[in-house]
Design a protein around this motif. Structure first.
Motif, PDB file in Angstrom:
ATOM      1  N   VAL A 333       0.841  -1.207   0.000  1.00  0.00           N
ATOM      2  CA  VAL A 333       0.000   0.000   0.000  1.00  0.00           C
ATOM      3  C   VAL A 333       0.872   1.251   0.000  1.00  0.00           C
ATOM      4  N   TRP A 334       1.937   1.239   0.764  1.00  0.00           N
ATOM      5  CA  TRP A 334       2.825   2.409   0.834  1.00  0.00           C
ATOM      6  C   TRP A 334       3.367   2.756  -0.544  1.00  0.00           C
ATOM      7  N   GLN A 335       3.899   1.743  -1.244  1.00  0.00           N
ATOM      8  CA  GLN A 335       4.476   2.012  -2.557  1.00  0.00           C
ATOM      9  C   GLN A 335       3.405   2.446  -3.564  1.00  0.00           C
ATOM     10  N   ARG A 336       2.195   1.940  -3.410  1.00  0.00           N
ATOM     11  CA  ARG A 336       1.126   2.330  -4.339  1.00  0.00           C
ATOM     12  C   ARG A 336       0.765   3.805  -4.170  1.00  0.00           C
ATOM     13  N   ILE A 337       0.854   4.311  -2.955  1.00  0.00           N
ATOM     14  CA  ILE A 337       0.466   5.706  -2.704  1.00  0.00           C
ATOM     15  C   ILE A 337       1.640   6.655  -2.908  1.00  0.00           C
ATOM     16  N   TRP A 338       2.770   6.338  -2.311  1.00  0.00           N
ATOM     17  CA  TRP A 338       3.902   7.272  -2.340  1.00  0.00           C
ATOM     18  C   TRP A 338       4.867   7.006  -3.485  1.00  0.00           C
ATOM     19  N   GLN A 339       4.687   5.889  -4.193  1.00  0.00           N
ATOM     20  CA  GLN A 339       5.566   5.532  -5.317  1.00  0.00           C
ATOM     21  C   GLN A 339       7.006   5.317  -4.874  1.00  0.00           C
ATOM     22  N   GLU A 340       7.176   4.865  -3.626  1.00  0.00           N
ATOM     23  CA  GLU A 340       8.512   4.575  -3.092  1.00  0.00           C
ATOM     24  C   GLU A 340       8.328   3.656  -1.898  1.00  0.00           C
ATOM     25  N   PRO A 341       9.375   2.895  -1.519  1.00  0.00           N
ATOM     26  CA  PRO A 341       9.261   1.989  -0.372  1.00  0.00           C
ATOM     27  C   PRO A 341       9.132   2.769   0.930  1.00  0.00           C
ATOM     28  N   PRO A 342       8.559   2.124   1.946  1.00  0.00           N
ATOM     29  CA  PRO A 342       8.429   2.813   3.239  1.00  0.00           C
ATOM     30  C   PRO A 342       9.794   3.055   3.876  1.00  0.00           C
ATOM     31  N   PRO A 343       9.869   3.993   4.828  1.00  0.00           N
ATOM     32  CA  PRO A 343      11.137   4.267   5.521  1.00  0.00           C
ATOM     33  C   PRO A 343      11.698   2.976   6.134  1.00  0.00           C
ATOM     34  N   ARG A 344      12.978   2.683   5.871  1.00  0.00           N
ATOM     35  CA  ARG A 344      13.567   1.420   6.292  1.00  0.00           C
ATOM     36  C   ARG A 344      13.574   1.282   7.806  1.00  0.00           C
ATOM     37  N   GLY A 345      13.963   2.325   8.515  1.00  0.00           N
ATOM     38  CA  GLY A 345      14.080   2.209   9.969  1.00  0.00           C
ATOM     39  C   GLY A 345      12.737   1.965  10.631  1.00  0.00           C
ATOM     40  N   ALA A 346      11.695   2.725  10.206  1.00  0.00           N
ATOM     41  CA  ALA A 346      10.368   2.573  10.810  1.00  0.00           C
ATOM     42  C   ALA A 346       9.789   1.209  10.494  1.00  0.00           C
ATOM     43  N   LEU A 347       9.979   0.732   9.226  1.00  0.00           N
ATOM     44  CA  LEU A 347       9.442  -0.570   8.865  1.00  0.00           C
ATOM     45  C   LEU A 347      10.189  -1.681   9.582  1.00  0.00           C
ATOM     46  N   ALA A 348      11.501  -1.518   9.772  1.00  0.00           N
ATOM     47  CA  ALA A 348      12.291  -2.530  10.483  1.00  0.00           C
ATOM     48  C   ALA A 348      11.823  -2.657  11.917  1.00  0.00           C
ATOM     49  N   ALA A 349      11.537  -1.538  12.583  1.00  0.00           N
ATOM     50  CA  ALA A 349      11.051  -1.600  13.958  1.00  0.00           C
ATOM     51  C   ALA A 349       9.713  -2.311  14.020  1.00  0.00           C
ATOM     52  N   LEU A 350       8.840  -2.078  13.021  1.00  0.00           N
ATOM     53  CA  LEU A 350       7.548  -2.753  12.975  1.00  0.00           C
ATOM     54  C   LEU A 350       7.740  -4.258  12.781  1.00  0.00           C
ATOM     55  N   GLU A 351       8.620  -4.627  11.856  1.00  0.00           N
ATOM     56  CA  GLU A 351       8.868  -6.044  11.584  1.00  0.00           C
ATOM     57  C   GLU A 351       9.443  -6.750  12.803  1.00  0.00           C
ATOM     58  N   GLN A 352      10.305  -6.046  13.565  1.00  0.00           N
ATOM     59  CA  GLN A 352      10.892  -6.648  14.761  1.00  0.00           C
ATOM     60  C   GLN A 352       9.795  -7.011  15.771  1.00  0.00           C
ATOM     61  N   VAL A 353       8.836  -6.141  15.938  1.00  0.00           N
ATOM     62  CA  VAL A 353       7.726  -6.423  16.860  1.00  0.00           C
ATOM     63  C   VAL A 353       6.922  -7.607  16.341  1.00  0.00           C
ATOM     64  N   LEU A 354       6.672  -7.649  15.024  1.00  0.00           N
ATOM     65  CA  LEU A 354       5.890  -8.741  14.461  1.00  0.00           C
ATOM     66  C   LEU A 354       6.599 -10.082  14.632  1.00  0.00           C
ATOM     67  N   VAL A 355       7.942 -10.119  14.426  1.00  0.00           N
ATOM     68  CA  VAL A 355       8.715 -11.357  14.586  1.00  0.00           C
ATOM     69  C   VAL A 355       8.641 -11.838  16.020  1.00  0.00           C
ATOM     70  N   GLU A 356       8.765 -10.868  16.947  1.00  0.00           N
ATOM     71  CA  GLU A 356       8.719 -11.262  18.357  1.00  0.00           C
ATOM     72  C   GLU A 356       7.356 -11.826  18.710  1.00  0.00           C
ATOM     73  N   ARG A 357       6.317 -11.302  18.153  1.00  0.00           N
ATOM     74  CA  ARG A 357       4.992 -11.843  18.427  1.00  0.00           C
ATOM     75  C   ARG A 357       4.812 -13.206  17.796  1.00  0.00           C
ATOM     76  N   LEU A 358       5.389 -13.391  16.599  1.00  0.00           N
ATOM     77  CA  LEU A 358       5.277 -14.687  15.942  1.00  0.00           C
ATOM     78  C   LEU A 358       6.040 -15.764  16.705  1.00  0.00           C
ATOM     79  N   ARG A 359       7.094 -15.407  17.407  1.00  0.00           N
ATOM     80  CA  ARG A 359       7.887 -16.358  18.194  1.00  0.00           C
ATOM     81  C   ARG A 359       7.241 -16.634  19.536  1.00  0.00           C
ATOM     82  N   GLY A 360       6.123 -16.000  19.775  1.00  0.00           N
ATOM     83  CA  GLY A 360       5.444 -16.248  21.033  1.00  0.00           C
ATOM     84  C   GLY A 360       5.874 -15.335  22.158  1.00  0.00           C
TER      85      GLY A 360
END
Length: 636
Positions: A333-360
Motif C-alpha cells: 500500500v505504501w508504494q502504491r500511494i507514495w511511489q517509493e518503499p516505506p522508511p527502512r528504519g520505521a518498517l524494520a522496527a515494525l517487523e521486529q515487533v511482528l517477529v517477536e509476536r510470531l515467536r510467542g
C-alpha cells in the motif's frame, strides 16, 4: 483587498481540487450577480408625478401638533444656518421636534418640509435592513433634505440622494466590526459631513454631486474586484476543506483504533508518524470511499490488534496468519500511494515487533494516551453526513445576522463544502469571516442566535411608499376640506335663512309688541284721563262743597275781595244783605255804595276761579282753598 485568514494550501494539494471547483462555478456566477446593482427611480412615480406629489404635501398637508403659523408669516425665520449647525453636530433629533421647541414663525412649507424629511428618514431607519450604526448616520441627512424640500421641492438634490442611498444595497452585509473594510466605509461617510456642510455654505449641490459620482465609480471597481476575490476565496477554501477532511478523517481513524489500547511504542510511532500521513494522502486524493482507504484503514486496525496482547493473545493462530503478511501488505500500500518503499528504519522496527509476536514473545507495551494527545482528533469526522443540496440551496447566497442593535454582525452564506459540511462565511466583498459546521448552523437557526437578514428596502421604495401614504392622507384631507367647505356653505345658508326667519319673527313680534304696547298705552292714557277727570271732578266737587260751606258761613259784615272787569283790580266788598230764600248776596264797598249782587253759586264760582276770596276767614280755610284751587289749575 488583501484576503485575511485564508489557510495556506498543504504541500500535498494537487489536481484533486478540480472537481470541487467545477461544482462551484455555478455558485460563483450566482454570487457575481449580487454585485451588479442597478438603481432606478421608483416606477410608480414618474418625475413629474413625484414632483407634484411632493409639492402637494409641502403646500397642503396638515399634521396635528406641528407649529403651523396662524396665517402665512410675511417673513418666516431663515433656518439654513440652524440646520447646518445640526448637521455639523451630527444630531439624531427630528427636525419637527426641533421646530416645535424653537421660536418661529415658520412657514407652512418649512413645517411640512421638516415633517416630510423626518417621515422618510424614520421609515428608512426602521425598514432599510442596513446595520443600525450605518442607517443611523444616513438618517441624519434629514437636515439637508428638509432644507432642500423647502427650497426646491423635488429638485436635483433628491434625485442624486435617491440614487446614492439605493447604492447601499451593496453594503447590506456591512457590520461595525472595527476591521479595515468596516472603517473604510465610516471614513467615507465622515467625508460626507464636510461635503454637505459645503452644500449649506455655498447654496449649491455641486460638491454633493461630485461626491456621489466618485462613490459610484468606486462601487463599480469594488464590485469587479469583489467578484475576483470571491472566486479566489472559493477555490482556496474548497481545497482547504478537502485537506481538512483528509487530515481529520485520518487522525480520527487512528485515534479510534488506539483508544484504550496498550501497544508497543514502535507500532504507535509508526502509526502516528508514518501511517496517518499515508491515510491523509489517500483521503485527499481518492476520498474515504476508495479501495486504498479501506485497505489502509484495515491494515491500521491489524497493526493495533497484533500489537495489543489484550486483543490478540487469545488467538495465536490468527496472529501467525496476520503477522506473516502484515509487513508485505504495508509495503504494498505504501508504494502504491507514495511511489517509493516505506522508511527502512520505521518498517524494520515494525517487523521486529511482528517477529517477536510470531515467536510467542510478549513485546513491551505502553498506553496510547500520549500518542492520542498528539493526534488531537475528533471522532465526529468519521460520521459526517453531507446535507441535502436542496437544503443548502435554500440558504446559499443569503445574508444572516448574529446579535442585535449596534452589536449585530452580518455574514454572507457563500458556500457549504459537502466534504466537511462547513459553511464558508463572507463579508460580501470576498473577505473570509469564518467557517461553521452545518449542524451548528442549523442549531443556531433553531435557537435564534443566528437569523436570516430581512430583505433590504431601498430608499427609493421608502420615498415612494411614504409619498403614496401621504398622498392618501392629503387626498383625504382635501375631501374633508371640500366637505367642510360645503358644510360651511350649507351651514352659512342655513344660518342666513334662520337669521332672516328670526329677524322676520322678531320684526313681527316687535310690531305686535309695539301695537300691544300702543294699545296698552292708549288704554292707560284713557284710564289716566278718566281717573284724572274723576279726580278733578271729585276735587272740584270737594272744593265747591268747601267753598259752599264757607259761603254759607258768611254773614252780614263779612268782607270779600273780588276781581272783575278788564283791569283785573281787586275790590273789597262787604256783605250787606243775605237773602237766603233767593240765594242772593248783596255786597257794598266801604262807603256803603256801589251795590254788587252775587248769587251764592256765582260767589262759589269766583272762589273756585280764584277771582274772589273771603277776607277775615280762618287760616285753615285759606290753606284748604288754595290747595283746592291749585289742584283745579293743575287739572286744567
Amino acid at each position: 483587498m488583501q484576503r485575511a485568514g485564508a489557510p495556506e494550501p498543504a504541500p500535498f494539494a494537487g489536481p484533486g481540487q478540480l472537481h470541487v471547483l467545477q461544482c462551484e462555478q455555478i455558485r460563483i456566477r450566482t454570487i457575481q450577480c449580487l454585485f451588479v446593482t442597478t438603481v432606478p427611480m421608483p416606477e410608480h412615480f414618474q418625475p413629474d408625478t413625484l414632483s407634484q406629489a411632493i409639492e402637494g404635501v409641502l403646500r397642503e398637508i396638515r399634521v396635528p401638533d406641528l407649529p403651523y403659523p396662524v396665517g402665512e408669516p410675511p417673513t418666516p425665520v431663515d433656518w439654513g444656518d440652524w440646520l447646518q449647525a445640526q448637521w455639523h453636530d451630527q444630531s439624531d433629533q427630528r427636525v419637527s421636534d426641533l421646530l416645535s421647541s424653537m421660536d418661529g414663525p415658520w412657514s407652512v412649507r418649512q413645517v411640512n418640509s421638516a415633517y416630510l424629511a423626518d417621515r422618510i428618514m424614520d421609515v428608512f431607519l426602521r425598514s432599510s435592513g442596513l446595520h443600525p450604526v450605518l442607517v443611523a448616520r444616513l438618517a441624519r441627512l434629514r437636515y439637508p433634505l428638509a432644507w432642500q424640500f423647502a427650497a426646491t421641492g423635488a429638485g436635483p438634490f433628491l434625485d442624486h440622494l435617491v440614487t446614492w442611498l439605493d447604492s447601499f444595497e451593496d453594503w447590506r452585509g456591512w457590520s461595525d466590526s472595527g476591521g479595515r473594510s468596516s472603517r473604510a466605509l465610516l471614513d467615507r461617510l465622515d467625508r460626507l459631513v464636510e461635503v454637505v456642510e459645503d452644500v449649506f455654505a455655498t447654496q449649491s449641490i455641486t460638491s454633493f454631486v461630485e461626491y456621489c459620482d466618485q462613490w459610484h465609480a468606486e462601487a463599480r471597481r469594488r464590485q469587479a474586484h469583489s467578484s475576483r476575490l470571491h472566486q479566489r476565496l472559493l477555490e482556496t477554501e474548497a481545497g482547504a476543506a478537502r485537506q481538512r477532511k483528509a487530515d481529520q478523517a485520518s487522525r480520527a481513524v487512528a485515534g479510534r483504533a488506539l483508544e484504550g489500547r496498550r501497544v508497543p511504542p514502535a507500532i504507535m510511532d509508526f502509526l502516528v508518524d508514518h501511517w496517518v500521513p499515508l491515510l491523509r494522502q489517500i483521503a485527499w486524493k481518492e476520498g474515504p470511499d476508495g479501495d486504498n482507504w479501506r485497505h489502509g484503514k484495515r491494515l491500521l486496525e491489524w497493526m493495533v490488534w497484533v500489537g495489543d496482547p489484550d486483543l490478540s493473545s487469545q488467538n495465536l493462530e490468527r496472529v501467525y496468519q496476520v503477522g506473516e503478511q502484515l509487513a508485505d501488505r504495508v509495503s504494498e500500500v505504501w508504494q502504491r500511494i507514495w511511489q517509493e518503499p516505506p522508511p527502512r528504519g520505521a518498517l524494520a522496527a515494525l517487523e521486529q515487533v511482528l517477529v517477536e509476536r510470531l515467536r510467542g514473545g510478549e513485546p513491551e507495551v505502553s498506553s496510547t494516551r500520549q500518542h492520542l494527545v498528539r493526534l488531537d482528533y475528533d471522532r465526529h469526522w468519521l460520521d459526517i453526513a453531507a446535507p441535502l443540496e436542496e437544503d443548502i440551496g435554500r440558504v446559499r447566497g443569503q445574508w444572516f445576522v448574529k446579535g442585535s442593535g449596534d452589536d449585530e454582525q452580518r455574514r454572507y452564506f457563500l458556500a457549504c463544502f459537502p466534504e466537511t459540511t462547513e459553511i464558508l462565511w463572507s463579508n460580501g466583498f470576498g473577505v473570509r469571516l469564518g467557517m461553521t459546521f452545518w449542524r451548528d448552523f442549523r442549531q443556531a437557526l433553531e435557537e435564534g442566535t443566528i437569523r436570516p437578514l430581512p430583505e433590504q428596502t431601498r430608499f427609493g421604495q421608502v420615498l415612494e411608499d411614504t409619498l403614496t401614504a401621504l398622498g392618501r392622507v392629503l387626498e383625504s384631507q382635501r375631501r374633508q376640506r371640500q366637505q367642510a367647505a360645503r358644510r360651511a356653505r350649507e351651514k352659512a345658508e342655513q344660518v342666513r335663512l334662520q337669521k332672516e326667519a328670526r329677524e322676520r319673527e322678531l320684526q313681527e313680534a316687535e310690531a305686535r309688541r309695539q301695537a300691544e304696547a300702543e294699545r296698552e298705552q292708549q288704554q292707560a292714557r284713557e284710564r289716566a284721563r278718566q281717573e284724572e277727570a274723576a279726580r278733578l271732578e271729585a276735587a272740584r266737587a270737594a272744593a265747591r262743597d268747601q267753598a259752599m260751606t264757607e259761603v254759607d258761613r258768611l254773614g252780614p259784615g263779612s268782607w270779600i275781595a273780588l276781581r272783575t272787569g278788564g283791569d283785573n283790580q281787586e275790590r273789597r266788598l262787604k256783605l250787606a244783605v243775605r237773602i237766603n230764600a233767593r240765594r242772593k248776596l248783596v255786597f257794598v264797598d266801604r262807603l256803603g255804595l256801589n251795590r254788587t249782587e252775587l248769587t251764592i253759586d256765582q260767589l262759589v264760582d269766583h272762589l273756585l276761579d280764584d277771582t274772589a276770596r273771603i277776607l277775615g276767614a280762618s287760616a285753615e280755610f285759606d290753606e284748604t282753598l288754595s290747595r283746592v284751587v291749585g289742584r283745579i289749575r293743575l287739572g286744567r
